[in-house]
Design a protein around this motif. Structure first.
Motif, PDB file in Angstrom:
ATOM      1  N   ILE A 127       0.752  -1.264  -0.087  1.00  0.00           N
ATOM      2  CA  ILE A 127       0.059  -0.041   0.042  1.00  0.00           C
ATOM      3  C   ILE A 127       1.062   1.334  -0.031  1.00  0.00           C
ATOM      4  N   VAL A 128       0.521   2.255  -0.955  1.00  0.00           N
ATOM      5  CA  VAL A 128       1.214   3.506  -1.056  1.00  0.00           C
ATOM      6  C   VAL A 128       0.438   4.606  -0.653  1.00  0.00           C
ATOM      7  N   ILE A 129       0.799   5.325   0.247  1.00  0.00           N
ATOM      8  CA  ILE A 129       0.071   6.513   0.742  1.00  0.00           C
ATOM      9  C   ILE A 129       0.734   7.383   0.399  1.00  0.00           C
ATOM     10  N   ASP A 130       0.096   8.934   0.000  1.00  0.00           N
ATOM     11  CA  ASP A 130       0.762   9.984  -0.312  1.00  0.00           C
ATOM     12  C   ASP A 130      -0.040  11.065   0.362  1.00  0.00           C
ATOM     13  N   VAL A 131       0.606  12.140   1.158  1.00  0.00           N
ATOM     14  CA  VAL A 131       0.026  13.245   1.875  1.00  0.00           C
ATOM     15  C   VAL A 131      -0.028  14.326   0.819  1.00  0.00           C
ATOM     16  N   THR A 132      -1.097  14.751   0.556  1.00  0.00           N
ATOM     17  CA  THR A 132      -1.363  16.051  -0.506  1.00  0.00           C
ATOM     18  C   THR A 132      -0.867  17.186   0.335  1.00  0.00           C
ATOM     19  N   ASP A 133       0.299  17.931  -0.289  1.00  0.00           N
ATOM     20  CA  ASP A 133       0.587  19.224  -0.044  1.00  0.00           C
ATOM     21  C   ASP A 133       1.038  19.245   1.550  1.00  0.00           C
ATOM     22  N   LEU A 134       1.870  18.057   1.971  1.00  0.00           N
ATOM     23  CA  LEU A 134       2.255  18.058   3.340  1.00  0.00           C
ATOM     24  C   LEU A 134       3.160  19.378   3.768  1.00  0.00           C
ATOM     25  N   TYR A 227       6.373  -1.004   7.870  1.00  0.00           N
ATOM     26  CA  TYR A 227       6.128   0.481   7.490  1.00  0.00           C
ATOM     27  C   TYR A 227       7.181   1.422   7.255  1.00  0.00           C
ATOM     28  N   GLY A 228       7.168   2.239   6.299  1.00  0.00           N
ATOM     29  CA  GLY A 228       8.422   3.054   5.944  1.00  0.00           C
ATOM     30  C   GLY A 228       7.899   4.301   5.265  1.00  0.00           C
TER      31      GLY A 228
END
Length: 239
Positions: A127-134, A227-228
């Motif tokens: 699973i890949v997670i991206d935080v928008t405009d972190l 997790y990384g």
């Protein structure tokens, strides 16, 4: 032959320059953190910019006039930002190394260890997670509180090196509170997150995210998962 090509391409460049000067409906901007350009409809660009500022509420038009500010690579806030990053990045990497991916090779090595430990299954999901405009959207007070807790935990008699925690926090607020920019003949002050390209902004965001992700990290540990988070340019030479 080469001279003919040079002359032809020079005329093309002149034609493009003339077109851009005479077409107010065309806007050209350098894209964020890259070496390419965006060319598009000026009305569409203005609409997207306004929509973004309204949606994120990350900047506001000051109630009092601002003096003209010239951004410079040697500006005081820029140098303070780099200084804070050089001070904080090693501390962050030391405490977060186990859940930090430095590069692709690092990911492969951890996956290989995961397989050797017998935890890799046919049902394993990636699973890949991206935080928008972190970097632009981290809550400032929350991030500063996280920074304060990190400093207190890893300080020696209230100091990091020769600097007191209070001095570091005052420098952090200085960098965050002096982010102003001009758009459409108006001056704005950034009120959420930090400026893109400031290395301190990246370090602060990573420190904040480290606290936010603790529950997820513990969940993965209990269920023999990995997790990384990929941290890019944390120790780079950018300002």
């Amino acid at each position: 032959m080469l001279e003919t090509r040079v002359q032809r391409e020079h005329k093309i460049v002149q034609s493009i320059q003339s077109l851009l000067r005479n077409r107010s409906d065309i806007v050209i901007r350098r894209t964020d953190k890259s070496k390419v350009f965006y060319i598009g409809n000026a009305t569409d660009f203005a609409g997207k910019a306004e929509e973004y500022m309204l949606k994120t509420n990350a900047c506001q038009e000051p109630g009092t006039p601002l003096r003209l500010i010239i951004a410079s690579i040697h500006a005081p806030a820029t140098l303070v930002s780099k200084f804070l990053n050089d001070l904080l990045a090693p501390i962050y990497l030391n405490v977060a190394r186990e859940v930090t991916f430095i590069n692709g090779i690092d990911v492969i090595r951890k996956l290989e260890k995961h397989v050797l430990d017998g935890h890799f299954q046919a049902t394993t999901n990636f699973i890949v997670i991206d935080v928008t405009d972190l970097y632009r959207m981290i809550p400032r007070e929350g991030a500063l509180h996280a920074l304060m807790r990190l400093l207190k935990k890893h300080s020696d008699h209230g100091k990091i090196g020769t600097l007191s925690i209070d001095a570091i926090m005052r420098m952090a607020r200085l960098v965050l509170d002096t982010n102003c920019f001009a758009y459409d003949n108006k001056y704005y002050k950034q009120t959420r997150g930090g400026a893109m390209g400031f290395t301190f902004t990246q370090a602060l965001a990573n420190i904040y995210m480290r606290e936010w992700e603790q529950d997820l990290i513990q969940h993965q540990v209990v269920h023999n998962g990995i997790y990384g988070r990929f941290v890019k340019h944390l120790l780079n030479e950018k300002c």
